[in-house]
Write a protein that holds these residues in place. Structure first.
Motif, short mmCIF file in Angstrom:
data_model
loop_
_atom_site.label_atom_id
_atom_site.label_comp_id
_atom_site.label_asym_id
_atom_site.label_seq_id
_atom_site.Cartn_x
_atom_site.Cartn_y
_atom_site.Cartn_z
N MET A 110 0.86 -1.25 -0.02
CA MET A 110 0.22 -0.05 0.08
C MET A 110 1.01 1.25 -0.03
N GLN A 111 0.28 2.17 -0.70
CA GLN A 111 1.10 3.42 -0.87
C GLN A 111 0.90 4.42 0.19
N PHE A 112 -0.31 4.36 0.80
CA PHE A 112 -0.66 5.30 1.81
C PHE A 112 -1.95 4.49 2.54
N THR A 113 -2.33 4.90 3.38
CA THR A 113 -3.65 4.53 4.38
C THR A 113 -4.69 5.54 4.25
N TYR A 114 -5.86 5.10 3.85
CA TYR A 114 -6.86 6.28 3.82
C TYR A 114 -7.61 6.21 5.01
N ASP A 115 -7.73 7.64 5.75
CA ASP A 115 -8.56 7.86 6.72
C ASP A 115 -9.36 9.36 6.62
N SER A 116 -10.57 9.44 6.71
CA SER A 116 -11.06 10.80 6.56
C SER A 116 -10.73 11.73 7.27
N LEU A 117 -10.18 11.39 8.34
CA LEU A 117 -9.53 12.68 9.36
C LEU A 117 -8.29 12.88 9.33
N ALA A 118 -7.59 12.32 8.27
CA ALA A 118 -6.09 12.38 8.13
C ALA A 118 -5.81 13.69 8.00
N LYS A 119 -5.04 14.72 8.55
CA LYS A 119 -4.86 16.02 8.89
C LYS A 119 -4.84 16.38 9.96
N SER A 120 -5.68 15.83 10.87
CA SER A 120 -5.65 16.25 12.28
C SER A 120 -4.60 16.04 13.05
N ASP A 121 -4.30 16.56 14.09
CA ASP A 121 -2.93 16.16 14.95
C ASP A 121 -2.81 14.69 15.42
N VAL A 122 -4.00 14.46 15.70
CA VAL A 122 -3.72 12.89 16.32
C VAL A 122 -4.94 11.95 15.65
N LEU A 123 -4.59 10.74 15.39
CA LEU A 123 -5.22 9.71 14.79
C LEU A 123 -5.71 8.68 15.60
N LYS A 124 -6.62 8.27 15.91
CA LYS A 124 -7.10 6.98 16.44
C LYS A 124 -7.68 6.05 15.57
N ILE A 125 -6.80 4.84 15.22
CA ILE A 125 -7.10 3.66 14.11
C ILE A 125 -7.85 2.72 14.74
N GLU A 126 -8.85 2.41 14.22
CA GLU A 126 -9.44 1.14 14.72
C GLU A 126 -9.92 0.36 13.53
N ASN A 127 -10.60 -0.89 14.02
CA ASN A 127 -11.41 -1.71 12.99
C ASN A 127 -10.45 -2.13 11.89
N GLU A 128 -10.68 -1.81 10.60
CA GLU A 128 -10.08 -2.40 9.30
C GLU A 128 -8.59 -1.98 9.44
N ASN A 129 -8.53 -0.63 9.50
CA ASN A 129 -7.19 0.08 9.68
C ASN A 129 -6.13 -0.50 10.57
N TYR A 130 -6.90 -0.70 11.68
CA TYR A 130 -6.00 -1.30 12.92
C TYR A 130 -5.67 -2.91 12.42
N LYS A 131 -6.55 -3.36 12.18
CA LYS A 131 -6.40 -4.86 11.57
C LYS A 131 -5.04 -4.92 10.69
N HIS A 132 -5.22 -4.20 9.71
CA HIS A 132 -4.16 -4.03 8.57
C HIS A 132 -3.01 -3.73 9.16
N LEU A 149 -12.99 1.96 -4.66
CA LEU A 149 -11.94 2.83 -5.23
C LEU A 149 -11.00 3.34 -4.34
N ILE A 150 -11.38 3.54 -3.15
CA ILE A 150 -10.56 3.96 -2.05
C ILE A 150 -9.38 2.91 -1.96
N ASN A 151 -9.93 1.68 -1.68
CA ASN A 151 -8.87 0.60 -1.69
C ASN A 151 -7.65 0.50 -3.00
N SER A 152 -8.44 0.87 -4.02
CA SER A 152 -7.46 0.91 -5.15
C SER A 152 -6.50 2.13 -5.17
N SER A 153 -7.07 3.21 -4.70
CA SER A 153 -6.02 4.22 -4.62
C SER A 153 -4.94 3.99 -3.55
N GLN A 154 -5.21 3.46 -2.37
CA GLN A 154 -4.26 3.16 -1.75
C GLN A 154 -3.18 2.26 -2.00
#
Length: 223
Positions: free
Chosen positions: A1-23, A127-132
């Motif tokens: 993966m070239q990057f991970t998608y998170d709609s909140l990326a940009k904020s000072d702190v990210l909390k990852i859960e569920n699929e992103n956490y597993k991956h 599409l998001i998975n494809s872009s990642q």
């Protein structure tokens, strides 16, 4: 993966859960201190986060830096795709996204089956998975038209892919919007009502499926 998608990326702190956490934590086994790239796919920035805390179901990441990085093809292509089986569309979307298609508008046409219902939310996740995976800094915009007539009125410069003595190679630099038929192609009335000068075809005696035609068009015009 070239990057991970998170709609909140940009904020000072990210909390990852569920699929992103597993991956990230379970599959890729990243640890505290690792730096990861994220995108929100709304702007053109890569955001780099450091993992600062990992627990059993989530992880906390802190923003370290950001970098504007636009990863897009040079040409633009808007496809009007007469509706086919959603499974066919979903299978083809990653390829079209990798090729750099800007927008797809789905159109109910004379030969479209009325029972097909498109799940736009599911397709956007594909599409998001494809872009990642491919690194694209956006993903295909998806829209619906109420009819072919409506689409043509809104996009009068559209070309149509159909049987024609005019080869797409002769005018591919002009094509920014193109209409692809569903299985069975276009009805006689749809063809007759279209600008004959803007009907183009491929240099092949073979009949292409809708999904083959849409990928062939994108390939010829975009890369």
């Amino acid at each position: 993966m070239q990057f991970t998608y998170d709609s909140l990326a940009k904020s000072d702190v990210l909390k990852i859960e569920n699929e992103n956490y597993k991956h990230i934590i379970k599959a890729r086994r990243h640890k505290v201190g690792d730096i990861l790239a994220f995108r929100n796919l709304e702007d053109s920035f890569l955001y780099f986060y450091e993992i600062t805390l990992i627990d059993k179901r989530s992880a906390i990441l802190n923003l370290k830096s950001s970098e504007e990085k636009i990863v897009e093809v040079n040409n633009k292509l808007h496809i009007g795709w007469c509706i086919v089986d959603p499974k066919t569309i979903e299978k083809e979307l990653p390829y079209l996204n990798e090729l750099g298609v800007e927008k797809i508008t789905f159109i109910p046409c004379d030969y479209s089956q009325n029972n097909f219902k498109l799940n736009i939310e599911k397709m956007e996740k594909i599409l998001i998975n494809s872009s990642q995976q491919c690194g694209r800094s956006s993903y295909i915009k998806l829209e619906m038209a109420s009819s072919l007539d409506e689409f043509i009125k809104a996009n009068p410069d559209s070309f149509m892919i159909n049987f024609s003595n005019k080869n797409i190679e002769e005018c591919k630099s002009e094509i920014k919007i193109v209409i692809i038929g569903c299985e069975g192609g276009f009805s006689k009335a749809e063809v007759e009502n279209f600008n004959k000068e803007k009907i183009v075809g491929f240099n092949t005696p073979l009949i292409l499926k809708s999904q083959t035609a849409v990928t062939a068009v994108a390939s010829k015009i975009l890369i």
